[in-house]
Motif scaffolding. Structure first.
Motif, PDB file in Angstrom:
ATOM      1  N   HIS A  24       0.818  -1.222   0.000  1.00 32.49           N
ATOM      2  CA  HIS A  24       0.000   0.000   0.000  1.00 32.49           C
ATOM      3  C   HIS A  24       0.848   1.267   0.000  1.00 32.49           C
ATOM      4  CE1 HIS A  24      -2.847   3.100   0.902  1.00 32.49           C
ATOM      5  NE2 HIS A  24      -2.103   3.457   1.932  1.00 32.49           N
ATOM      6  N   ARG A  25       0.485   2.199  -0.873  1.00 31.70           N
ATOM      7  CA  ARG A  25       1.095   3.536  -0.919  1.00 31.70           C
ATOM      8  C   ARG A  25      -0.005   4.546  -1.198  1.00 31.70           C
ATOM      9  NH1 ARG A  25       5.032   2.081  -5.788  1.00 31.70           N
ATOM     10  NH2 ARG A  25       3.041   1.222  -6.434  1.00 31.70           N
ATOM     11  N   SER A  26       0.157   5.742  -0.648  1.00 30.07           N
ATOM     12  CA  SER A  26      -0.778   6.823  -0.968  1.00 30.07           C
ATOM     13  C   SER A  26      -0.438   7.377  -2.348  1.00 30.07           C
ATOM     14  CB  SER A  26      -0.686   7.942   0.079  1.00 30.07           C
ATOM     15  OG  SER A  26      -1.188   7.488   1.321  1.00 30.07           O
ATOM     16  N   ILE A  27      -1.442   7.490  -3.208  1.00 28.57           N
ATOM     17  CA  ILE A  27      -1.250   7.978  -4.577  1.00 28.57           C
ATOM     18  C   ILE A  27      -1.941   9.328  -4.725  1.00 28.57           C
ATOM     19  CG2 ILE A  27      -1.716   7.522  -7.016  1.00 28.57           C
ATOM     20  CD1 ILE A  27       0.369   5.642  -5.797  1.00 28.57           C
ATOM     21  N   ARG A  28      -1.160  10.329  -5.179  1.00 24.75           N
ATOM     22  CA  ARG A  28      -1.705  11.682  -5.325  1.00 24.75           C
ATOM     23  C   ARG A  28      -1.698  12.169  -6.769  1.00 24.75           C
ATOM     24  NH1 ARG A  28       0.849  11.222  -0.465  1.00 24.75           N
ATOM     25  NH2 ARG A  28      -0.313  11.996   1.370  1.00 24.75           N
ATOM     26  N   ARG A  29      -1.112  11.401  -7.681  1.00 22.92           N
ATOM     27  CA  ARG A  29      -1.113  11.757  -9.098  1.00 22.92           C
ATOM     28  C   ARG A  29      -1.780  10.627  -9.879  1.00 22.92           C
ATOM     29  NH1 ARG A  29       2.147  16.078 -10.174  1.00 22.92           N
ATOM     30  NH2 ARG A  29       3.603  16.672  -8.528  1.00 22.92           N
ATOM     31  N   TYR A  30      -2.711  11.008 -10.748  1.00 22.30           N
ATOM     32  CA  TYR A  30      -3.511  10.005 -11.442  1.00 22.30           C
ATOM     33  C   TYR A  30      -3.473  10.204 -12.947  1.00 22.30           C
ATOM     34  CZ  TYR A  30      -5.252   9.477  -6.703  1.00 22.30           C
ATOM     35  OH  TYR A  30      -5.328   9.288  -5.353  1.00 22.30           O
ATOM     36  N   ALA A  31      -3.572   9.084 -13.667  1.00 23.17           N
ATOM     37  CA  ALA A  31      -3.658   9.132 -15.128  1.00 23.17           C
ATOM     38  C   ALA A  31      -5.009   9.720 -15.530  1.00 23.17           C
ATOM     39  CB  ALA A  31      -3.509   7.719 -15.693  1.00 23.17           C
TER      40      ALA A  31
END
Length: 257
Positions: A24-31
């Motif tokens: 698990h990682r926090s994702i702040r940039r999305y396609a």
């Protein structure tokens, strides 16, 4: 031979599940790619299967599809760009209103308490974590948005939340457009003990963790930041407190001293 063939798929599924949780990682940039209706349906379906105190299911989820409303929520959450830009944004609410209505159908009246407040908050958190795992299992990424509580009154008004409902946090969901390293966690001995809470100072544990954390921060920032976990926690104490007990009482949550 047959038994070993039978056991293997279960072992493979177990390993896949554990590996997913460990990554698990926090994702702040999305396609620039939508979360499909089918993906969101599975996410919400898994959320609804989360454990719930006495099966109260004391939470509600609001999907924010209006761009103007999304922009306003992003501002209230501290100007977080990913709140505005993520393909999907959900607001998770602790919700006792449905419980009160169900009880009223049989002549009972809900007497709210700190216990009920905690039950609803925990129910929302458990459902959201199920949703997070369901999203990641489908190749999506998420990040929780606690900033939704920066101005709980304004968020409540924007979302037209009735009495006995309050916003706990938001969640961005989308196809990841970044691959951040895994953020190191505290050593197991710092968070797990048997039979009783450990006595004594944790300074030695924390100093060792600080060394590992500093390496992670330096790597992630390309050497632009040099900080430790204890420094970050110290800085966090200077954050202005979020005050919302008055609003919660107005909404019908009775919080005993």
């Amino acid at each position: 031979m047959n038994e070993s063939k039978k056991e293997r798929p279960d072992a493979l599924r177990m390993e896949e599940t554990l590996s997913l949780l460990e990554r698990h990682r926090s994702i702040r940039r999305y396609a620039d790619e939508p979360v499909t209706a089918e993906q969101l349906d599975r996410i919400l379906g898994c959320a609804q299967m989360a454990s719930s105190s006495s099966h109260m299911q004391a939470y509600s989820v609001i999907g924010i599809t209006d761009p103007e409303l999304r922009g306003r929520l992003a501002e209230l959450a501290g100007g977080q760009r990913h709140v505005r830009e993520a393909p999907t944004f959900l607001v998770w609410c602790a919700d006792l209103s449905r419980f009160a209505e169900a009880a009223g159908m049989h002549g009972a009246q809900l007497q709210t308490s700190t216990e009920y407040f905690l039950v609803a908050t925990v129910d929302a958190a458990l459902a959201a974590q199920n949703a997070a795992i369901a999203a990641e299992a489908q190749g999506l990424g998420i990040v929780y948005i606690g900033g939704i509580r920066n101005d709980m009154r304004a968020v409540s008004e924007l979302l037209e939340l009735p009495p006995l409902v309050y916003p706990v946090f938001g969640m961005c969901i989308g196809v990841p457009a970044e691959e951040p390293d895994l953020r190191p966690r505290l050593p197991r001995s710092a968070v797990y003990a048997e039979n009783r809470y450990p006595a004594g100072s944790r300074a030695e544990q924390l100093e060792a963790y600080d060394d590992e954390y500093r390496g992670y921060i330096r790597g992630r920032s390309g050497g632009g930041r040099d900080t430790t976990w204890t420094q970050e926690m110290s800085g966090r104490t200077a954050y202005p407190p979020r005050t919302f007990t008055g609003l919660l009482r107005e909404k019908g949550f009775r919080l005993e001293d």
